[in-house]
Design a protein around this motif. Structure first.
Motif: not given
Length: 334
Positions: A108-109, A192, A235, A267, A272, A274-275, A279
């Motif tokens: 992960g970022k 997103v 994310y 993406q 998106l 999954r992002m 969130i």
């Protein structure tokens, strides 16, 4: 609340052109402030080198005091030539797994950004995504500027247009696409943001409704604030840091700077999704400090015999504030 947002927009929204580079260098020298730039990177050999070269050329290698004191690329497990390209361009490259090895890294970022605090020294830490094209150094100088010139500002995000279609592919950063200048948003990226993050912020944290790009990956923060914040590992990190910064230092310590146009890789719809789930989970945790009943997301793809379900885990891990990590405390004392 609308009046408060409008007041904040007038007082804490700027353009990169508001603070010329010579003004920033003067303020930096007078205060003795140091600046670190961190690029989290995963398979970004096509773009990371050019970003590093621009930052070095414009903000580090010229005569006199540099605006940026250190430039670090954190490689989170690339299988391409990201590390080689970044190092050749002039960045210090550190692999994610080399940082705090006693604690196995999570994907992960946010994990990479959290660990970067252990290998940087700047009083101000500036994060920049490594997939940007036609990169301008104003992405760095613009968002670092308010932190150098105003001691009451602690957290600054970049704001920009995010064109989605290929018709904007030749635009340089800092330019305004035809149509966008007139307020039209057709073809914009940031899906997103518009479908998930912005509604969540407006409903639950309306003080943050004035942020144009709440999920943007370009932001600069005082170290003393970053080390007090928990980091969602995935994310959700941008939303989590923004919300937690609001509760830690207050709205007037937050700002945003217009840096023009952001061109980057977009993406697909499933990614998106999954992002968006990450969130939502990050927001939910901050609202309730509870647990998701089912921290998974099922999506569908059409196969030869119909739709096939694919289930993915939603990021549920968060790293504690860095000041609580023993190795970090020892490093800061030293």
């Amino acid at each position: 609340m609308l009046e408060e947002v409008e007041r904040w927009l007038a007082a804490r929204s700027w353009s990169a052109a508001d603070r010329p580079l010579d003004q920033l260098l003067s303020a930096k020298g007078a205060a003795g402030t140091t600046v670190s730039v961190v690029l989290p990177a995963l398979d970004e050999e096509a773009t990371v080198g050019a970003i590093v070269e621009v930052i070095r050329r414009d903000l580090m290698d010229g005569p006199g005091t540099p605006l940026v004191d250190e430039l670090i690329v954190i490689d989170s497990g690339s299988t391409d030539r990201t590390a080689e390209v970044a190092a050749k361009a002039g960045a210090r490259v550190v692999h994610r797994d080399e940082i705090l090895p006693r604690l196995p890294a999570l994907p992960g970022k946010g994990e990479v950004l959290w660990r970067s605090l252990l290998v940087t020294d700047g009083d101000i830490v500036c994060f920049v995504d490594a997939d940007l094209r036609d990169f301008s150094s104003t992405f760095v100088s613009g968002i670092v500027g308010p932190l150098l010139t105003d001691p009451d500002v602690h957290f600054v995000k970049a704001m920009y247009d995010r064109p989605l279609g290929p018709e904007f592919g030749a635009l340089a950063s800092g330019a305004v696409p035809t149509g966008l200048a007139s307020g039209k948003t057709h073809g914009q990226g940031g899906r997103v943001t518009e479908l998930v993050a912005r509604p969540l912020l407006n409903l639950h944290w309306p003080q943050l409704a004035g942020f144009v790009q709440p999920l943007g990956g370009e932001y600069a923060v005082r170290r003393e604030l970053l080390e007090r914040l928990p980091f969602p590992v995935g994310y959700g990190v941008e939303l989590g840091l923004l919300v937690d910064a609001l509760h830690t230092v207050g709205l007037d310590a937050l700002g945003q700077v217009d840096v023009g146009v952001r061109l980057h890789r977009h993406q697909d719809g499933q990614a998106l999704g999954r992002m968006a789930a990450a969130i939502y989970r990050t927001a939910l945790l901050r609202l309730s400090r509870g647990h998701l009943v089912r921290p998974e997301l099922t999506q569908f793809e059409r196969g030869p015999d119909g739709f096939v379900p694919h289930t993915y885990a939603v990021d549920t891990e968060e790293r504690p504030p860095m000041r609580d990590i023993e190795e970090y405390a020892r490093r800061r004392v030293a």
